[in-house]
Motif scaffolding. Sequence first.
Motif, PDB file in Angstrom:
ATOM      1  N   LYS A 314       0.856  -1.353  -0.229  1.00 36.84           N
ATOM      2  CA  LYS A 314       0.034  -0.075  -0.116  1.00 36.84           C
ATOM      3  C   LYS A 314       0.795   1.257  -0.074  1.00 36.84           C
ATOM      4  O   LYS A 314       0.423   2.344  -0.941  1.00 36.84           O
ATOM      5  CB  LYS A 314      -0.979  -0.016   1.240  1.00 36.84           C
ATOM      6  N   LYS A 318       0.884   4.004  -3.079  1.00 35.30           N
ATOM      7  CA  LYS A 318       0.753   5.589  -2.847  1.00 35.30           C
ATOM      8  C   LYS A 318       1.719   6.541  -3.093  1.00 35.30           C
ATOM      9  O   LYS A 318       1.524   7.349  -3.531  1.00 35.30           O
ATOM     10  CB  LYS A 318       0.350   5.740  -1.137  1.00 35.30           C
ATOM     11  N   GLU A 323      -3.235   8.878  -8.399  1.00 30.54           N
ATOM     12  CA  GLU A 323      -4.301   8.793  -7.934  1.00 30.54           C
ATOM     13  C   GLU A 323      -5.639   8.968  -8.725  1.00 30.54           C
ATOM     14  O   GLU A 323      -5.920   9.850  -9.262  1.00 30.54           O
ATOM     15  CB  GLU A 323      -4.458   9.729  -6.624  1.00 30.54           C
ATOM     16  N   GLN A 325      -9.040   6.057 -10.418  1.00 30.75           N
ATOM     17  CA  GLN A 325      -9.872   5.143 -10.206  1.00 30.75           C
ATOM     18  C   GLN A 325      -9.459   3.878 -10.009  1.00 30.75           C
ATOM     19  O   GLN A 325      -9.787   2.968  -8.986  1.00 30.75           O
ATOM     20  CB  GLN A 325     -11.198   4.957 -11.162  1.00 30.75           C
ATOM     21  N   THR A 327      -6.229   2.920  -9.450  1.00 32.14           N
ATOM     22  CA  THR A 327      -5.484   3.186  -8.212  1.00 32.14           C
ATOM     23  C   THR A 327      -6.272   2.852  -6.962  1.00 32.14           C
ATOM     24  O   THR A 327      -6.088   2.060  -5.943  1.00 32.14           O
ATOM     25  CB  THR A 327      -4.462   4.061  -7.997  1.00 32.14           C
ATOM     26  N   ASP A 328      -7.354   3.445  -6.790  1.00 31.78           N
ATOM     27  CA  ASP A 328      -8.284   3.445  -5.649  1.00 31.78           C
ATOM     28  C   ASP A 328      -8.834   2.143  -5.404  1.00 31.78           C
ATOM     29  O   ASP A 328      -9.016   1.567  -4.433  1.00 31.78           O
ATOM     30  CB  ASP A 328      -9.253   4.581  -5.817  1.00 31.78           C
ATOM     31  N   ALA A 329      -9.212   1.512  -6.541  1.00 29.90           N
ATOM     32  CA  ALA A 329      -9.746   0.082  -6.518  1.00 29.90           C
ATOM     33  C   ALA A 329      -8.795  -0.967  -6.055  1.00 29.90           C
ATOM     34  O   ALA A 329      -8.936  -1.890  -5.482  1.00 29.90           O
ATOM     35  CB  ALA A 329     -10.364  -0.216  -7.853  1.00 29.90           C
ATOM     36  N   ALA A 331      -6.132  -0.299  -4.195  1.00 26.95           N
ATOM     37  CA  ALA A 331      -5.812  -0.137  -2.674  1.00 26.95           C
ATOM     38  C   ALA A 331      -7.219  -0.876  -1.945  1.00 26.95           C
ATOM     39  O   ALA A 331      -6.834  -1.261  -0.907  1.00 26.95           O
ATOM     40  CB  ALA A 331      -5.662   1.426  -2.555  1.00 26.95           C
ATOM     41  N   THR A 332      -8.276  -0.580  -2.601  1.00 30.98           N
ATOM     42  CA  THR A 332      -9.654  -1.121  -1.736  1.00 30.98           C
ATOM     43  C   THR A 332      -9.218  -2.555  -1.628  1.00 30.98           C
ATOM     44  O   THR A 332      -9.670  -3.391  -0.430  1.00 30.98           O
ATOM     45  CB  THR A 332     -10.678  -0.730  -2.498  1.00 30.98           C
ATOM     46  N   GLU A 333      -8.880  -3.368  -2.492  1.00 34.36           N
ATOM     47  CA  GLU A 333      -8.548  -4.538  -2.531  1.00 34.36           C
ATOM     48  C   GLU A 333      -7.491  -4.778  -1.534  1.00 34.36           C
ATOM     49  O   GLU A 333      -7.617  -6.036  -0.841  1.00 34.36           O
ATOM     50  CB  GLU A 333      -8.091  -5.177  -3.963  1.00 34.36           C
ATOM     51  N   ASP A 335      -6.824  -3.310   1.174  1.00 37.32           N
ATOM     52  CA  ASP A 335      -7.581  -3.329   2.447  1.00 37.32           C
ATOM     53  C   ASP A 335      -8.356  -4.254   2.932  1.00 37.32           C
ATOM     54  O   ASP A 335      -8.491  -4.880   4.134  1.00 37.32           O
ATOM     55  CB  ASP A 335      -8.389  -1.778   2.504  1.00 37.32           C
ATOM     56  N   LYS A 336      -8.918  -4.921   1.767  1.00 36.87           N
ATOM     57  CA  LYS A 336      -9.801  -6.101   2.172  1.00 36.87           C
ATOM     58  C   LYS A 336      -8.882  -7.532   2.460  1.00 36.87           C
ATOM     59  O   LYS A 336      -9.237  -7.982   3.645  1.00 36.87           O
ATOM     60  CB  LYS A 336     -10.681  -6.647   0.895  1.00 36.87           C
TER      61      LYS A 336
END
Length: 385
Positions: A314, A318, A323, A325, A327-329, A331-333, A335-336
């Motif tokens: 992560k 970063k 930054e 869409q 990259t955000d997706a 990073a979300t994966e 986090d999961k």
Amino acid sequence: MAEVIEEQQEAPAQVVVVKKSHAGLWIGILSIALVVVTAAAGFYYLQQLRASQDTENNQDNLKIIELDKELNGLREQLAGVQSQIANVNAEMTGKDNHFNQTLAEFSKLHEERLATARKELENSILLVQRQLGKTRGDWLLADAEYLLTVANQRLQLVGDVNTTRQALEAADQRLRESGDAAVFKVREQIAKELSLLNSAIVPDIVGLYAQIQQLQDSVENLAVFLPHAGKALEKPETPNNDLSEHGHEILQQVAKQLEGYVVLRHTDQPVNAVLTPEEAHFIKQQLKVRLEMIQIALVQQNDALFSSSIADAKQWLKKNFSENQQTDAFATELDKLAGVQIRSQYPDVSASLKLLKDISKLRIETDKAVFNNSPAPAEAATAGQ
């Protein structure tokens, strides 16, 4: 007549004497000459004999000297042979001592090995005797202990919940078949462990691994933060300004001509350098390496390494990627994945094994409980009447 005869006899005697005296002189002379000649011959013979004896003595002396020389040579050779014999004896003595020492060491080592083998054989014989002396209940208890050991190893080392559950159930079945009253507490503990095991949340290792692999495949679609000469990943946005329509058309034509050569991105972060294609590829490969570390931690079921590898990925994402869409997706994966616990959800199933290993104590407690709950002899007689 007698006198005449005597005179006649005396007269010839004188004549004879005279004659004999002359002959004796010659005989004496001849005798003397013969003696002288004989003496001379004897002296000469003596001289010759002495000369021959001296010659023979000299030859004997020479022979003696030669014999002495040969004898001295033989003595020297004998001394050399004796010295060689002494050296050979010393060498043979040394070899004999070394051989004896080696033989003693080998004999000692052989005796030690023989003693060790004898002890192991005696222990094996005792073990076999103990095994032969066991009843069917003892065999069932030993089998249950083995199954409980396998259950703990599979759960703690591999995380195999299904095998652990099957091993616990099989151990409970063995304890039930043994008919031993002392195993009731062990079976009660196994029931608790099965309940905990059924309520445990087992992570889908295969699914998580496939999810991380999908993230690795999508790394190439991420946009690196710093500009570089590469394939255009984003379409340039139309700037909001007060240009005329003609100016917009000119800008669109220039953008179409530069498409494939220049990447147009909009970012609020400061740009300090321009990357080469090799550097951009290296940044993406580093992110893939961090994802591979997450996979390794997942396979090893190492929670600490799993969490630290996700945090590192992560941070790299970063720091080095734009930054947007995608990259955000991504990073979300991540986090999961960070919210998944791999090993901490497994319950402790070792209490039943500890109780079974101390089965003798359980048997004593069971015997005490039975003795305390049994009726007194007077009460038993009254009950019998």
